[in-house]
Design a protein around this motif. Structure first.
Motif, PDB file in Angstrom:
ATOM      1  N   ASP A  55      37.750   6.525  17.475  1.00  0.00           N
ATOM      2  CA  ASP A  55      36.345   6.101  18.106  1.00  0.00           C
ATOM      3  C   ASP A  55      35.969   4.643  17.410  1.00  0.00           C
ATOM      4  OD1 ASP A  55      33.447   7.256  16.548  1.00  0.00           O
ATOM      5  OD2 ASP A  55      35.346   6.678  15.496  1.00  0.00           O
ATOM      6  N   GLY A  94      34.342   3.222   9.194  1.00  0.00           N
ATOM      7  CA  GLY A  94      35.516   4.296   9.010  1.00  0.00           C
ATOM      8  C   GLY A  94      35.904   4.657   7.877  1.00  0.00           C
ATOM      9  N   GLU A  95      35.733   3.917   6.679  1.00  0.00           N
ATOM     10  CA  GLU A  95      36.083   4.230   5.606  1.00  0.00           C
ATOM     11  C   GLU A  95      35.161   3.425   4.345  1.00  0.00           C
ATOM     12  OE1 GLU A  95      39.961   3.612   4.397  1.00  0.00           O
ATOM     13  OE2 GLU A  95      39.773   1.545   5.152  1.00  0.00           O
ATOM     14  N   LYS A  96      35.235   3.750   3.184  1.00  0.00           N
ATOM     15  CA  LYS A  96      34.445   2.855   2.097  1.00  0.00           C
ATOM     16  C   LYS A  96      34.787   1.459   2.161  1.00  0.00           C
ATOM     17  CE  LYS A  96      33.906   2.925  -2.585  1.00  0.00           C
ATOM     18  NZ  LYS A  96      33.846   3.763  -3.940  1.00  0.00           N
ATOM     19  N   ASN A 128      29.033  -4.011   6.981  1.00  0.00           N
ATOM     20  CA  ASN A 128      29.702  -2.644   6.712  1.00  0.00           C
ATOM     21  C   ASN A 128      28.695  -1.684   7.528  1.00  0.00           C
ATOM     22  OD1 ASN A 128      30.947  -0.635   5.770  1.00  0.00           O
ATOM     23  ND2 ASN A 128      29.741  -0.416   3.715  1.00  0.00           N
ATOM     24  N   THR A 129      29.499  -0.959   8.502  1.00  0.00           N
ATOM     25  CA  THR A 129      28.614   0.191   9.154  1.00  0.00           C
ATOM     26  C   THR A 129      29.321   1.672   8.793  1.00  0.00           C
ATOM     27  OG1 THR A 129      30.219   0.133  11.361  1.00  0.00           O
ATOM     28  CG2 THR A 129      28.587  -1.684  11.130  1.00  0.00           C
ATOM     29  N   TYR A 130      28.593   2.568   9.168  1.00  0.00           N
ATOM     30  CA  TYR A 130      28.869   3.658   8.844  1.00  0.00           C
ATOM     31  C   TYR A 130      28.706   4.743  10.094  1.00  0.00           C
ATOM     32  CZ  TYR A 130      28.069   8.606   7.492  1.00  0.00           C
ATOM     33  OH  TYR A 130      27.864  10.033   7.736  1.00  0.00           O
ATOM     34  N   GLY A 131      29.657   5.795  10.193  1.00  0.00           N
ATOM     35  CA  GLY A 131      29.144   6.858  11.205  1.00  0.00           C
ATOM     36  C   GLY A 131      30.503   7.591  11.322  1.00  0.00           C
ATOM     37  N   PRO A 132      30.329   8.757  11.839  1.00  0.00           N
ATOM     38  CA  PRO A 132      31.450   9.722  12.442  1.00  0.00           C
ATOM     39  C   PRO A 132      31.617   9.506  13.916  1.00  0.00           C
ATOM     40  CG  PRO A 132      29.497  11.040  11.976  1.00  0.00           C
ATOM     41  CD  PRO A 132      28.890   9.495  11.938  1.00  0.00           C
ATOM     42  N   THR A 133      32.746   9.881  14.430  1.00  0.00           N
ATOM     43  CA  THR A 133      33.257  10.097  15.823  1.00  0.00           C
ATOM     44  C   THR A 133      32.111  10.969  16.571  1.00  0.00           C
ATOM     45  OG1 THR A 133      35.234  10.200  15.281  1.00  0.00           O
ATOM     46  CG2 THR A 133      35.004  10.792  17.608  1.00  0.00           C
ATOM     47  N   ILE A 146      25.848   1.426   2.839  1.00  0.00           N
ATOM     48  CA  ILE A 146      26.279   1.528   4.100  1.00  0.00           C
ATOM     49  C   ILE A 146      25.076   1.051   5.233  1.00  0.00           C
ATOM     50  CG2 ILE A 146      28.064   3.497   3.694  1.00  0.00           C
ATOM     51  CD1 ILE A 146      26.199   5.463   4.911  1.00  0.00           C
ATOM     52  N   ASP A 204      29.149  14.404   4.641  1.00  0.00           N
ATOM     53  CA  ASP A 204      29.227  13.477   3.782  1.00  0.00           C
ATOM     54  C   ASP A 204      28.233  13.428   2.836  1.00  0.00           C
ATOM     55  OD1 ASP A 204      31.614  11.876   4.848  1.00  0.00           O
ATOM     56  OD2 ASP A 204      30.081  11.068   6.486  1.00  0.00           O
ATOM     57  N   ILE A 223      27.116   6.002   0.076  1.00  0.00           N
ATOM     58  CA  ILE A 223      27.864   7.253   0.492  1.00  0.00           C
ATOM     59  C   ILE A 223      28.642   7.476  -0.878  1.00  0.00           C
ATOM     60  CG2 ILE A 223      29.746   6.016   1.583  1.00  0.00           C
ATOM     61  CD1 ILE A 223      29.819   8.385   3.545  1.00  0.00           C
ATOM     62  N   ARG A 227      32.515  13.578  -0.155  1.00  0.00           N
ATOM     63  CA  ARG A 227      32.300  14.661   0.830  1.00  0.00           C
ATOM     64  C   ARG A 227      32.075  15.984   0.043  1.00  0.00           C
ATOM     65  NH1 ARG A 227      32.402  13.885   6.256  1.00  0.00           N
ATOM     66  NH2 ARG A 227      33.045  15.990   6.447  1.00  0.00           N
ATOM     67  N   LYS A 287      39.792  10.365   4.048  1.00  0.00           N
ATOM     68  CA  LYS A 287      39.990   9.051   4.662  1.00  0.00           C
ATOM     69  C   LYS A 287      41.194   8.365   4.156  1.00  0.00           C
ATOM     70  CE  LYS A 287      37.677   8.587   8.614  1.00  0.00           C
ATOM     71  NZ  LYS A 287      37.463   7.552   9.392  1.00  0.00           N
ATOM     72  N   ARG A 294      41.245   9.588   9.531  1.00  0.00           N
ATOM     73  CA  ARG A 294      40.398  10.702   9.111  1.00  0.00           C
ATOM     74  C   ARG A 294      41.392  11.877   9.321  1.00  0.00           C
ATOM     75  NH1 ARG A 294      35.066  12.703  12.434  1.00  0.00           N
ATOM     76  NH2 ARG A 294      35.448  15.042  12.317  1.00  0.00           N
TER      77      ARG A 294
HETATM   78  P1  AMP Z   1      35.641   8.975  12.033  1.00  0.00           P
HETATM   79  O1  AMP Z   1      35.060  10.131  12.814  1.00  0.00           O
HETATM   80  O2  AMP Z   1      37.132   8.830  11.924  1.00  0.00           O
HETATM   81  O3  AMP Z   1      35.116   7.833  12.364  1.00  0.00           O
HETATM   82  O4  AMP Z   1      35.362   9.298  10.521  1.00  0.00           O
HETATM   83  C1  AMP Z   1      34.171   9.415  10.044  1.00  0.00           C
HETATM   84  C2  AMP Z   1      34.071   9.508   8.529  1.00  0.00           C
HETATM   85  O5  AMP Z   1      34.566   8.490   7.835  1.00  0.00           O
HETATM   86  C3  AMP Z   1      32.639   9.697   8.151  1.00  0.00           C
HETATM   87  O6  AMP Z   1      32.120  10.905   8.010  1.00  0.00           O
HETATM   88  C4  AMP Z   1      32.706   9.220   6.725  1.00  0.00           C
HETATM   89  O7  AMP Z   1      33.271  10.293   5.750  1.00  0.00           O
HETATM   90  C5  AMP Z   1      33.792   8.133   6.487  1.00  0.00           C
HETATM   91  N1  AMP Z   1      33.266   6.571   6.908  1.00  0.00           N
HETATM   92  C6  AMP Z   1      32.842   6.086   7.939  1.00  0.00           C
HETATM   93  N2  AMP Z   1      32.155   4.817   7.930  1.00  0.00           N
HETATM   94  C7  AMP Z   1      32.304   4.758   6.436  1.00  0.00           C
HETATM   95  C8  AMP Z   1      31.814   3.695   5.626  1.00  0.00           C
HETATM   96  N3  AMP Z   1      31.256   2.331   5.975  1.00  0.00           N
HETATM   97  N4  AMP Z   1      31.762   4.028   4.217  1.00  0.00           N
HETATM   98  C9  AMP Z   1      32.318   5.200   3.656  1.00  0.00           C
HETATM   99  N5  AMP Z   1      32.798   6.107   4.660  1.00  0.00           N
HETATM  100  C10 AMP Z   1      32.983   5.898   5.802  1.00  0.00           C
END
Ligand code: AMP
Length: 497
Positions: free
Chosen positions: A193, A266-268, A288-293, A316, A379, A391, A394, A400, A405
């Motif tokens: 994603d 996607g990760e830290k 820096n952006t954060y989010g899951p699929t 984040i 998370d 963040i 988990r 990650k 993932r």
């Molecule tokens: P995915 O679905 O592959 O995008 O993975 C989502 C997961 O990646 C999240 O639930 C977090 O555990 C981790 N993640 C995504 N963005 C970040 C970020 N900016 N910092 C730390 N962890 C993140």
């Protein structure tokens, strides 16, 4: 204007502008529109009432976005599958999606796979599909499969509305650039994603997407040359990938003045990565952006400032309009600022659930009394005094690793499918909080753990799982260590590595 209309509008404005470039070819907006419209007509005639998602198999070909758009313009979602996945995994996904139609940009030994060369011929005689066939609103746009704890991948459903909400916001991120300067880097495979960030932010803003294939990514010098030649201005990647690029000392703003924004997800994002980037690219934005699929790529963002680099951890960010994140304890009670707990995402980009999996959907998705969708992320995070989200880990066994993932249970279940393996526990090996390697502790019968045994186990896994999920280290034990109260002692195993 919805996403497809927006692309249609861009096509009318600048048909000859390159939409997607990779080492496998180049396609302009006008051709993307024309080919996808004709392919959509053929899909619709071939599939008639079958509205299941269409599988699009391949790797970074300009025909991948053509097939994506063709599916949605035919009134069907698509499911991207990258050709770097092992055959077993590909077949599991095709089987789960249950649509015999597979569009393939690369050879695939499957009876129903239609290779692009064949499709190019077929579409010559097609009319462009009419607009009333397109998907809309709550219809699914794509299904992306991700690692599942039971050993089978799970498909995340994303609707047109979800993607609409995401791109409305993602287009506003970063430093604004002139239209001709807007060139997005596509690093992630199109089945992840993260790639949605570059593909759809790019296509809905009339930008060019410069996609780098897996082989090119193996050669840092060649890859960086390609990025420079194509004047990438929006860098979109995992932080691990930027670390890799920074192993080249010449990766700096003197040699790459084109890069104006770095988007990470996607990760830290560690302080050290951000600091080094800011040193090498002082004029570029690091975001820096954060989010899951499950909530359409990303829901928070923050531009990293020099002040933040003095902190131990980077935030984040804050949520996008349309999203709220609350922190809850084990009993579901909302926690105040400063207290860490599970992060719950509420809002319009939350997926309707997992593809044909009510049980898994019910476990983590819900609706509140305002009718808003909720996703339990797994998370752990908290709100800092600065109002930013942080963040901190988990609450489950998802990790990650190099930006990928992985559910550790996915690896364990695939190991247990081998007759001689009677017990398996997979743990990450960490240094300074960063995962260096994946290790599997194994209880086996009839094998000793010789070099040949290890090779045999790894080869078995390579047929089932993507390479990045295959443990580098195999530890043979008589029994899996347990805590005093009878739980698997993962901490002890991790500490022993
Ligand atoms: P995915 O679905 O592959 O995008 O993975 C989502 C997961 O990646 C999240 O639930 C977090 O555990 C981790 N993640 C995504 N963005 C970040 C970020 N900016 N910092 C730390 N962890 C993140």
């Amino acid at each position: 204007m919805n996403i497809i209309e927006r692309i249609e509008h861009i096509v009318a404005e600048m048909p000859s502008k390159p939409a997607f470039i990779s080492r496998f070819g180049k396609i302009a907006y006008g051709d993307l529109w024309d080919a996808s419209g004709k392919l959509a007509a053929w899909i619709d005639k071939t599939q008639v009432d079958n509205k299941k998602p269409v599988i699009v198999y391949g790797h970074k070909s300009p025909w991948m976005p053509v097939c994506f758009l063709a599916a949605v313009r035919s009134g069907r979602a698509y499911c991207p599958v990258d050709s770097s996945m092992p055959e077993d995994r590909v077949l599991q996904i095709i089987d789960k999606v249950g649509n015999p139609l597979v569009l393939s940009t690369e050879p695939l030994e499957l009876e129903n796979a239609h290779l692009i060369d064949e499709l190019k011929e077929i579409i010559k005689n097609q009319e462009i599909i009419s607009k009333d066939k397109w998907i809309s609103g709550k219809d699914l746009f794509y299904v992306i499969f991700t690692s599942g704890s039971t050993g089978l991948p799970k498909g995340v459903k994303i609707t047109m509305d979800n993607l609409e909400g995401f791109t409305q916001w993602s287009r506003s991120l970063g430093r604004e650039l002139e239209e001709e300067e807007r060139i997005f880097l596509n690093q992630a495979p199109l089945s992840f994603d993260l790639s949605v960030m570059d593909i759809y932010t790019g296509l809905t803003s009339g930008s060019t997407i410069c996609s780098i294939d897996k082989e090119l990514q193996q050669d840092n010098t060649e890859m960086l040359d390609y990025i420079k030649e194509n004047n990438v201005s929006f860098w979109v990647s995992t932080p691990s990938f930027a670390d890799l690029a920074m192993t080249a000392p010449e990766f700096n703003d003197r040699n790459f003045p084109c890069i104006k924004n770095f988007f990470f997800c996607g990760e830290k994002l560690t302080v050290s990565t951000a600091k080094e980037l800011r040193r090498r690219f002082p004029k570029s934005g690091v975001i820096n952006t954060y989010g899951p699929t499950e909530s359409t790529v990303a829901v928070t963002d923050v531009v990293i400032t020099d002040d933040m680099l003095e902190q131990k951890e980077l935030p984040i960010g804050k949520t996008r309009p349309g999203t709220k994140i609350i922190i809850i304890d084990e009993n579901g009670n909302e926690l105040p600022q400063g207290k860490a707990g599970e992060m719950l995402i509420i809002g319009d980009t939350v997926s309707p659930g997992y593809f044909e999996d009510d049980e898994k959907t019910k476990a983590v998705f819900g609706v509140n009394d305002k009718g808003e969708r909720i996703y339990k992320t797994g998370d752990k995070g908290f709100y800092g005094k600065d109002g930013q989200l942080y963040i901190s880990g988990r609450i489950d066994l998802q990790i990650k690793f190099h930006g990928y993932r992985i559910e550790l249970g996915d690896i364990e279940q695939n190991l247990l499918a081998m007759d001689m393996i009677k017990g398996a526990c997979v743990v990450p090996k960490k240094r300074d909080g960063k995962i260096q390697q994946i290790a599997a502790f194994l209880v086996c019968e009839g094998i000793e753990g010789s070099f040949a045994d290890r090779k045999m186990i790894r080869n078995f896994l390579k047929e089932k799982l993507p390479e990045y999920m295959v443990p580098k280290k195999l530890v043979f034990v008589d029994s899996i260590p347990m805590t005093d109260n009878g739980k698997i002692d993962r901490k002890k195993m991790e500490a022993s590595l």
